[in-house]
Design an enzyme around this catalytic site. Sequence first.
Site, short mmCIF file in Angstrom:
data_model
loop_
_atom_site.label_atom_id
_atom_site.label_comp_id
_atom_site.label_asym_id
_atom_site.label_seq_id
_atom_site.Cartn_x
_atom_site.Cartn_y
_atom_site.Cartn_z
N TYR A 155 0.96 11.36 -2.76
CA TYR A 155 1.31 11.26 -1.09
C TYR A 155 0.26 12.46 -0.76
CZ TYR A 155 5.67 8.62 -1.72
OH TYR A 155 6.54 8.09 -1.69
N HIS A 187 0.22 2.21 -0.09
CA HIS A 187 1.58 1.56 0.10
C HIS A 187 2.16 1.82 1.28
CE1 HIS A 187 5.86 1.56 -0.86
NE2 HIS A 187 5.45 0.26 -1.38
N HIS A 188 2.16 2.97 1.89
CA HIS A 188 2.78 3.11 3.06
C HIS A 188 2.16 4.48 3.78
CE1 HIS A 188 5.94 5.64 1.19
NE2 HIS A 188 5.53 6.63 2.00
N HIS A 259 0.84 7.22 1.08
CA HIS A 259 1.33 6.92 -0.04
C HIS A 259 0.15 6.09 -0.87
CE1 HIS A 259 4.68 5.19 -2.87
NE2 HIS A 259 3.48 5.84 -3.34
N HIS A 341 12.82 -0.67 3.60
CA HIS A 341 11.78 0.06 2.88
C HIS A 341 12.51 0.07 1.46
CE1 HIS A 341 8.35 2.29 1.13
NE2 HIS A 341 9.31 3.08 0.93
N HIS A 343 11.49 -0.01 -3.04
CA HIS A 343 10.28 0.12 -4.09
C HIS A 343 10.30 -1.21 -5.09
CE1 HIS A 343 9.44 4.70 -3.46
NE2 HIS A 343 8.95 3.86 -2.53
N MET A 416 13.95 3.99 -3.56
CA MET A 416 14.46 4.13 -2.25
C MET A 416 15.33 3.14 -1.64
SD MET A 416 11.10 6.19 -0.45
CE MET A 416 10.41 7.70 -1.08
#
Length: 562
Positions: A155, A187-188, A259, A341, A343, A416
Amino acid sequence: MSRLERARALLVCLSALGFCATLHAFKHAATLDPEGKYRIRWRWDDSAITFEVEVETRGYVGLGFSTTGAMALSDLLIAGVDRGKPYVQESTVRVIWAYHSEDVGPSGPKYHGTNRGRKSMRLLEPTTARNVPAGTQFFNLQNTDVPVPSKDTTYWCQLFKIPDVQKKHHIIRIEPLIQRGHENLVHHILLYQCDSGLNETELDLGHECYHPNMPDSFLTCETVVFAWAIGGEGFTYPPHAGLSIGTSIDPVYVLMEVHYDNPALQQGVVDSSGLRLYYTPTLRRYDASVIEMGVWVSLYHMLPPGLQEYVSEGHCTQECLQESLDQEMPSGIRVFAVLMHSHLAGRAIRVRHFRNQEELPHLAQDDEFDFNFQEFQYLTQERLLLPGDSLITECKYNTRGRKNMTWGGLSTRDEMCLSYLLYYPRVNLARCESLPEITGQLKFIGVKKIQIPVTTWPFIIKSPKRYSNLSFTEAMDKFKWSKKRGKAFNEMVLRLPMNVRCSKRGQEEWSIQGTIVSPPEIKSEARPPTTPCSAATKLSATLPFLLLFFGSSLPTHLSPWL
């Protein structure tokens, strides 16, 4: 319905639809391949979905619809133009695509090789104006040559200052700026509002997030302003709402959290991805904002291994919405888009809405969740949230291939269960989440005491002897899980009391935060949502659609094929 019957039904739908459907403008568009050679446009109404496909090739084109992204058991169509005449081949809803440099010969289509792929899409998403007027001002929040570590998950955080606009403006569109070739690495991206009084010497300073040595100013950035996740495209706010900048309560400084997902442990990767924000002095009627809902990210959110299905629930409780909305907006707020959201273990997510213990239609739902496709879904109709309403973000997981517990956490191998609600008018509510109590989860595996005082994290078990001096995560992994025990654990967790998270912007909290409440009693549940094409799936195998291909000559309409 057999594959042959489905193919026949599809042909009937194509024949019935006819040529006239191509006369109207297409409302949606997407590029499916990284090189930009395969483009698709579509529109839909209550009776049909109409497609137009344009591919840079002089050979055949393939298009299909699949629940898994694989060709097996998917609905496929191969078409092209040979010596000026169109042809089509069919067989019996991630969209899967392929093309070849040569047309289909007597022995059938040649293997497409690497000219193939898949892309998850929401074909029935409401039509919205995605473009902004020509000449609209914009600014970029973009990393510069970030050295991505050779590790699974990173991150990366960087501080930015919002342009000084002198007076109030509205941000009306946000687009991802993903460095070419890094589409699977990024990823985000989350954008947080920071304390307006932080030290400007730390601007443009980048550092690994959640690291002991990260700058203290990063800790002041608590309120989510915007969220983008892998597979998503740009987001345009509705014409009556925008993200406010330029006033005393608006963001002055923001933290951009990126991320990086690097499971292959690539070395020497340097990234310059970010966001582009379009803004205008022409104000909309309402200020928009974001509420984060779901399961509070924590090790107390845990999934046993080896299960076909495990369900987690994150509650935005009626107590939180009662206190915050009563004080901020008694008439309620209106939600217009939702991003869900999860994973890698995630399989399905839905956001459930309750009023007076009775369930209203789901706010959002994705029964074929794709880890690589997470974007804001526009609601067909805006939804009113009132004081005393409650919401549940429900996530279904599959842990069959895992040997150990899966923990709530930051890595994509962790889990998550979150939803981000875009709404207006803006109120002082940033997070509305819950977390099941840990005591009941530990009792399930036989834990009797933990070591007091707690001096380490994860904390240490004292008794029984078989878990003595183990951390609680080690004890959970040591427990002999089975499908039966996993199911019983899941049922127990869903009944446990939960810790409420109900926070304001910045680091302030509503008084209900930290209290323990029981899951709500539900009097009635909502019926599953339906679509114009199917009552049970995203996209029925017999969807009526019309395809227009660009092959080795000028565009030719589908009608000669029928």
